[in-house]
Design an enzyme around this catalytic site. Structure first.
Site, PDB file in Angstrom:
ATOM      1  N   HIS A 216      -4.191  -4.274  -0.035  1.00  0.00           N
ATOM      2  CA  HIS A 216      -3.982  -4.837   1.303  1.00  0.00           C
ATOM      3  C   HIS A 216      -4.415  -6.312   1.322  1.00  0.00           C
ATOM      4  CE1 HIS A 216      -2.705  -1.545   3.906  1.00  0.00           C
ATOM      5  NE2 HIS A 216      -3.553  -0.747   3.294  1.00  0.00           N
TER       6      HIS A 216
ATOM      7  N   GLU B 212      -3.300  -8.598   2.993  1.00  0.00           N
ATOM      8  CA  GLU B 212      -3.192  -9.134   4.358  1.00  0.00           C
ATOM      9  C   GLU B 212      -4.396  -8.807   5.225  1.00  0.00           C
ATOM     10  OE1 GLU B 212      -1.995  -4.874   5.028  1.00  0.00           O
ATOM     11  OE2 GLU B 212      -1.954  -6.325   3.384  1.00  0.00           O
TER      12      GLU B 212
ATOM     13  N   CYS C  66       0.826  -1.212   0.000  1.00  0.00           N
ATOM     14  CA  CYS C  66       0.000   0.000   0.000  1.00  0.00           C
ATOM     15  C   CYS C  66       0.867   1.273   0.000  1.00  0.00           C
ATOM     16  CB  CYS C  66      -0.988  -0.029   1.153  1.00  0.00           C
ATOM     17  SG  CYS C  66      -2.359   1.145   0.909  1.00  0.00           S
TER      18      CYS C  66
ATOM     19  N   SER D  95      -7.473   0.230   0.206  1.00  0.00           N
ATOM     20  CA  SER D  95      -7.938   1.275   1.126  1.00  0.00           C
ATOM     21  C   SER D  95      -6.923   2.411   1.091  1.00  0.00           C
ATOM     22  CB  SER D  95      -8.071   0.710   2.555  1.00  0.00           C
ATOM     23  OG  SER D  95      -8.493   1.713   3.454  1.00  0.00           O
TER      24      SER D  95
END
Length: 303
Positions: free
Chosen positions: A236, A238, A142, A193
């Site tokens: 993201h 994860e 990110c 995000s």
């Protein structure tokens, strides 16, 4: 094989309940195995959540992985206790003489700030330069990906009119067989995000970069340096299933009128529990990175 983490790290109990194969540092010293040494530069504000998310993925591998957690000394953490940092984390000064097989640089909620105005930017630059000679492969996530693209290749981030938030469809863009993409489906999902992105044409046209994957809605997803030392993931993978939901509720409670994450809540109803549609992709991505770009490339003994 397990990940090797400190015995008292809070993430240990969570991962054990999920049957993630872990090994504490006391047991690991009794095994005659050369583990992979991975350092995680955790720039996320809620460090314990980020630790658990990343360790879950690193533990899904046949390799034994020894983890070192790192934080920036030039930034004072506001949402992670000093005791937690003192007990489980190291600073760059404490590790800079060491060699590591792999490194992960996480995202950070500083997208609205120019890179040079981030209070730990100089320290991060020093760390990213150190990676060139002291780390076999570095995975950037990110904002960490945007920071790496800017520092190493001069590609700046640009603001978005609306936040890119949701779970988006991605495709593989490279026509050549790429080890990092081995086993990927033709279409796969990952959360994003962020308030900024990078120009896809700048990535595609840079002589030292290769665009690996993109989304029609979210733009660049994965890129890699031609020498394969640096991997950049703008999303993201994860994230837990509820992470975007927690971000949405947090911003709603602050009166910020946040954008509803796209393709996330069933029927776009925030009262319904989201489904995790990116679990297999995330596990395969991290397994491929550990195997092909860390384990297969790192020297058994660093000189």
């Amino acid at each position: 094989m397990p990940i090797n983490i400190p015995r008292d790290l809070p993430a240990k109990e969570i991962l054990e309940k999920e049957r993630i194969f872990i090994m504490d540092d006391v047991r690991a010293v009794n095994q005659e195995i050369r583990p992979l040494n991975i350092v995680i530069l955790n720039l996320m504000p809620e460090k314990e959540k980020a630790e658990t998310q990343l360790l879950r993925l690193l533990g899904n591998s046949p390799l034994q992985v020894h983890i070192t957690l790192l934080y920036t000394a030039s930034h004072k953490a506001k949402t992670t206790s000093k005791n937690h940092l003192d007990q489980f984390y190291k600073t760059f000064e404490q590790i800079k003489e060491r060699k590591y097989d792999g490194m992960i640089i996480t995202g950070a909620p500083v997208e609205h700030i120019p890179f040079e105005e981030v209070n730990y930017w100089k320290e991060l630059q020093e760390i990213m330069d150190w990676c060139k000679t002291n780390v076999t492969s570095t995975l950037h996530i990110c904002w960490g990906a945007q920071a790496g693209l800017y520092h190493h290749f001069g590609i700046d981030k640009r603001p978005l009119s609306d936040k890119c938030t949701g779970v988006f469809t991605h495709v593989v863009s490279s026509e050549e067989p790429i080890k990092l993409l081995r086993g990927f489906d033709d279409v796969f999902y990952s959360p994003h995000s962020r308030h900024t992105d990078v120009d896809m044409n700048e990535v595609k046209n840079h002589p030292d970069l290769e665009l690996l994957s993109y989304s029609e809605e979210a733009g660049v997803y994965m890129a890699m340096s031609k020498d394969e030392k640096f991997v950049f993931v703008t999303g993201h993978p994860e994230y837990d299933v509820q992470t975007l939901q927690e971000e949405f509720l947090r911003d709603t409670e602050k009166g910020l009128e946040p954008k509803l994450p796209e393709h996330y809540f069933p029927n776009n109803d925030p009262d319904k529990n989201p489904l995790k549609t990116w679990r297999s992709h995330a596990n395969l991505l991290f397994m491929n990175w550990l195997n092909y770009y860390v384990y297969q490339e790192t020297p058994y003994l660093w000189e």
